[in-house]
Design an enzyme around this catalytic site. Structure first.
Site, PDB file in Angstrom:
ATOM      1  N   LYS A 183       0.861  -1.187   0.000  1.00 13.02           N
ATOM      2  CA  LYS A 183       0.000   0.000   0.000  1.00 13.02           C
ATOM      3  C   LYS A 183       0.893   1.232   0.000  1.00 13.02           C
ATOM      4  CE  LYS A 183      -1.791   2.748   2.962  1.00 13.02           C
ATOM      5  NZ  LYS A 183      -1.676   3.981   2.164  1.00 13.02           N
ATOM      6  N   GLU A 259      10.460   1.345   9.969  1.00 16.79           N
ATOM      7  CA  GLU A 259      11.456   2.387   9.662  1.00 16.79           C
ATOM      8  C   GLU A 259      10.761   3.719   9.898  1.00 16.79           C
ATOM      9  OE1 GLU A 259      14.553   2.070   8.888  1.00 16.79           O
ATOM     10  OE2 GLU A 259      14.527  -0.102   8.778  1.00 16.79           O
ATOM     11  N   CYS A 294      13.861  11.075   5.850  1.00 16.28           N
ATOM     12  CA  CYS A 294      13.855  10.574   7.231  1.00 16.28           C
ATOM     13  C   CYS A 294      15.176  10.858   7.929  1.00 16.28           C
ATOM     14  CB  CYS A 294      13.545   9.089   7.245  1.00 16.28           C
ATOM     15  SG  CYS A 294      14.676   8.118   6.237  1.00 16.28           S
ATOM     16  N   GLU A 394      10.343  16.265  14.960  1.00 16.88           N
ATOM     17  CA  GLU A 394      10.684  16.056  13.557  1.00 16.88           C
ATOM     18  C   GLU A 394       9.856  17.047  12.733  1.00 16.88           C
ATOM     19  OE1 GLU A 394       9.260  12.569  11.363  1.00 16.88           O
ATOM     20  OE2 GLU A 394      11.264  12.300  10.543  1.00 16.88           O
TER      21      GLU A 394
HETATM   22  P1  NAD Z   1       2.780   8.420   7.660  1.00 20.07           P
HETATM   23  O1  NAD Z   1       3.122   7.632   8.876  1.00 20.07           O
HETATM   24  O2  NAD Z   1       1.758   9.473   7.773  1.00 20.07           O
HETATM   25  O3  NAD Z   1       2.235   7.441   6.496  1.00 20.07           O
HETATM   26  C1  NAD Z   1       3.015   6.389   5.981  1.00 20.07           C
HETATM   27  C2  NAD Z   1       2.108   5.334   5.390  1.00 20.07           C
HETATM   28  O4  NAD Z   1       1.328   4.749   6.433  1.00 20.07           O
HETATM   29  C3  NAD Z   1       1.096   5.855   4.361  1.00 20.07           C
HETATM   30  O5  NAD Z   1       1.008   4.912   3.318  1.00 20.07           O
HETATM   31  C4  NAD Z   1      -0.194   5.922   5.155  1.00 20.07           C
HETATM   32  O6  NAD Z   1      -1.350   5.806   4.364  1.00 20.07           O
HETATM   33  C5  NAD Z   1      -0.044   4.726   6.075  1.00 20.07           C
HETATM   34  N1  NAD Z   1      -0.823   4.767   7.311  1.00 20.07           N
HETATM   35  C6  NAD Z   1      -1.205   5.850   8.036  1.00 20.07           C
HETATM   36  N2  NAD Z   1      -1.902   5.460   9.133  1.00 20.07           N
HETATM   37  C7  NAD Z   1      -1.954   4.108   9.106  1.00 20.07           C
HETATM   38  C8  NAD Z   1      -2.518   3.125   9.970  1.00 20.07           C
HETATM   39  N3  NAD Z   1      -3.157   3.439  11.083  1.00 20.07           N
HETATM   40  N4  NAD Z   1      -2.364   1.823   9.655  1.00 20.07           N
HETATM   41  C9  NAD Z   1      -1.693   1.461   8.539  1.00 20.07           C
HETATM   42  N5  NAD Z   1      -1.141   2.352   7.671  1.00 20.07           N
HETATM   43  C10 NAD Z   1      -1.258   3.658   7.958  1.00 20.07           C
HETATM   44  O7  NAD Z   1       4.150   8.970   7.094  1.00 20.07           O
HETATM   45  P2  NAD Z   1       4.385   9.939   5.830  1.00 20.07           P
HETATM   46  O8  NAD Z   1       3.926  11.307   6.202  1.00 20.07           O
HETATM   47  O9  NAD Z   1       3.874   9.299   4.602  1.00 20.07           O
HETATM   48  O10 NAD Z   1       6.000   9.924   5.718  1.00 20.07           O
HETATM   49  C11 NAD Z   1       6.821  10.729   6.470  1.00 20.07           C
HETATM   50  C12 NAD Z   1       7.376   9.981   7.669  1.00 20.07           C
HETATM   51  O11 NAD Z   1       8.052   8.809   7.217  1.00 20.07           O
HETATM   52  C13 NAD Z   1       8.419  10.773   8.431  1.00 20.07           C
HETATM   53  O12 NAD Z   1       8.207  10.616   9.814  1.00 20.07           O
HETATM   54  C14 NAD Z   1       9.734  10.129   8.009  1.00 20.07           C
HETATM   55  O13 NAD Z   1      10.778  10.301   8.934  1.00 20.07           O
HETATM   56  C15 NAD Z   1       9.325   8.709   7.846  1.00 20.07           C
HETATM   57  N6  NAD Z   1      10.276   7.991   6.966  1.00 20.07           N
HETATM   58  C16 NAD Z   1      11.174   7.118   7.536  1.00 20.07           C
HETATM   59  C17 NAD Z   1      12.117   6.449   6.734  1.00 20.07           C
HETATM   60  C18 NAD Z   1      13.135   5.499   7.342  1.00 20.07           C
HETATM   61  O14 NAD Z   1      13.807   4.781   6.580  1.00 20.07           O
HETATM   62  N7  NAD Z   1      13.281   5.449   8.663  1.00 20.07           N
HETATM   63  C19 NAD Z   1      12.136   6.684   5.353  1.00 20.07           C
HETATM   64  C20 NAD Z   1      11.207   7.575   4.804  1.00 20.07           C
HETATM   65  C21 NAD Z   1      10.282   8.220   5.632  1.00 20.07           C
END
Ligand code: NAD
Length: 493
Positions: A183, A259, A294, A394
């Protein structure tokens, strides 16, 4: 490829289940281009029934397609072909990725697409490298551990590097013989569909790699809770990661790789060789992808004796960045993913100034671009107290906080973060000091005299503390897609 016309890009929408597009669903989400805020398509939101269809399809393909049981070298060959197709599809994939994300098309074309392909290739090479072990048992017995795929791996990815993040999940899962239901973020849903088409063209059996669309609360939650899912792998924010971990615990104690977010320090000592080069590294580490990374190096800790000169250099480098849409040649400061996220950045910066913890040195304003997207200037905040919210939270934007230190010990103390531990950088010519720092800092990755990942897929990435559990990349990510069965055979007679 340097530029493209967004009006010429056609996207295919829907879910991709069992090797075919499925465009059903009562509710749809509009998908907007962050560069100009124009809605250019929509996706259906997979409800629990659609999620069930995707997972059951994947389970059936896992059982019947021969993917987990085929000769591993044959699986590797198909995945290598998949990687080749990704690479040769760069002229389609790059604009598809750039149009709806914050990735400038040139960066996608020369960076993200080849990196995605090479990631798949890297894991293809693992397909026949981990079958299990013979255990050191009493000679009356033969003890074995057999490495087996989980079945269906559910992968959930964020919007900031849609193709690359997808490849880090699907590469190891497929190479290990699993089926995948991916997804992508509802903000960047389309490039994953193209990957699924290419997988089919490469010979991955229908149903082994599926993509479902939707938001987190409906689709993501139903996916991670599905009883047909054997393992969950997630990249995104720490709060969502925590919710997913709870959902996995409540729905059959599924293993989960997380992650998550970060607030990574970049520590610069006065003895760092080549301060111009160090300044460039620090500036790039917080401004590339407009800080929406990230591992963004969002906290600069600099030795007081060089602080003024050093931060001046960063400010100069920031002033050279060119804000613009992802499809325009020469864009080096892409948009923020959404107006909502831009307002969040503004609110943290305003709060940190109002509370007296931070002083704006540059930025803290929207960049002037002839399009209605949300563009935010690279910002430097001089910070007096580590309690300042810009240091603790963050931000996920191009905002660099600056703190100064007078001693190595003080630098160590400031570098730690109470909640996050994703990455850290140290710039010094003193090897002993660099290694002391690498040993002491609580972070999943430490970069010395560089900042950012290399193209060495063998180095795992992952966070300490609230930045995550488990690793992407490296051997670790492949092994995390396998479970081990113990077999003990009585051979005494
Ligand atoms: P997010 O957590 O809002 O969403 C990520 C994904 O999770 C999306 O596909 C979203 O639809 C899904 N999601 C949201 N709520 C959910 C739930 N309750 N159950 C299942 N899926 C759910 O994150 P974002 O805004 O898309 O991305 C930014 C974040 O990602 C930042 O915090 C960044 O640091 C992190 N990130 C981490 C890494 C790493 O390697 N550590 C890499 C890239 C991004």
């Amino acid at each position: 490829m340097d530029s493209f016309n967004p009006m010429e890009i056609r996207v295919r929408t829907g879910h991709f289940i069992g090797g075919a597009y499925v465009d059903e669903g009562q509710r749809r989400i509009e998908v907007a281009r962050p560069s100009d805020n124009v809605a250019y398509s929509s996706v259906p939101v997979a409800d629990a029934a659609m999620v069930d269809r995707a997972v059951e399809n994947a389970r059936a393909a896992f059982r019947t397609s021969g993917w987990p049981s085929m000769a591993p070298r044959e699986r590797a060959r198909i995945l290598r072909r998949f990687a080749d197709l990704i690479e040769s599809d760069a002229r389609t994939l790059a604009p598809l990725e750039a149009i709806g994300s914050t990735r400038p098309v040139r960066d996608v074309f020369v960076g993200d697409v080849p990196f995605t392909a090479e990631g798949i290739r890297f894991y293809a090479e693992f397909a026949d490298k981990a079958g299990g072990e013979v255990a050191a048992t009493n000679h009356d017995h033969l003890g074995l551990t057999i490495a087996e795929p989980y079945g269906v791996v559910a992968a959930i990815t964020p919007w900031n590097f849609p193709l690359v993040m997808a490849s880090w999940k699907i590469g190891p899962a497929l190479a290990a013989g699993n089926a995948v239901v991916l997804k992508p973020s509802e903000m960047t849903p389309f490039s994953a569909l193209r990957l699924a088409e290419l997988a089919i063209a490469a010979g991955v059996p229908p149903g082994i790699f599926n993509v479902i669309q939707g938001d987190g609360s409906t689709t993501g939650d139903a996916l991670v809770r599905h009883h047909g899912v054997g393992k969950v792998t997630f990249t995104g924010s720490t709060s969502t990661g925590a919710a997913i971990m709870a959902a996995c615990a409540e729905s059959g104690v599924k293993p989960v790789t997380l992650e998550l977010g970060g607030k990574s320090p970049q520590v610069v000592f006065a003895d760092a060789s080549g301060l111009d080069e160090a300044a460039r590294r620090v500036a790039t580490a917080i401004s590339s992808n407009a800080g929406q990374v990230c591992v963004a190096g969002s906290r600069l800790l600099v030795e007081r004796s060089i602080a003024e000169r050093f931060v001046d250099r960063i400010e100069r480098l920031f002033s050279e960045l060119r804000a613009g849409p992802t499809w325009r040649s020469g864009t080096t400061l892409p948009p923020i993913i959404s107006e909502r996220q831009a307002q969040r950045i503004e609110s943290i910066v305003a709060r940190s100034v109002a509370e007296g913890g931070a002083v704006v040195r540059c930025g803290a304003a929207r960049a002037d671009v002839d399009l209605p997207g949300a563009y935010y200037l690279p910002t430097i905040l001089d910070v007096a107290s580590e309690q300042c919210c810009a240091v603790r939270e963050e931000i996920f934007g191009p905002v660099l906080t600056v703190q100064t230190f007078d001693s190595e010990e003080e630098a160590f103390q400031l570098a730690g973060h109470p909640d996050y531990g994703l990455a850290a950088g140290v710039h010094t010519a003193d090897l002993g000091r660099a290694l002391r720092f690498a040993r002491r800092i609580e972070a999943g990755t430490v970069w010395v005299n560089r900042y950012g990942r290399s193209a060495d897929f063998i180095i795992p990435t992952g966070g300490y503390k609230g930045s995550g559990i488990g690793k992407d990349l490296g051997r670790d990510a492949f092994e995390a897609n396998l479970r081990h069965k113990s077999v003990l055979i009585d051979i005494s007679k």
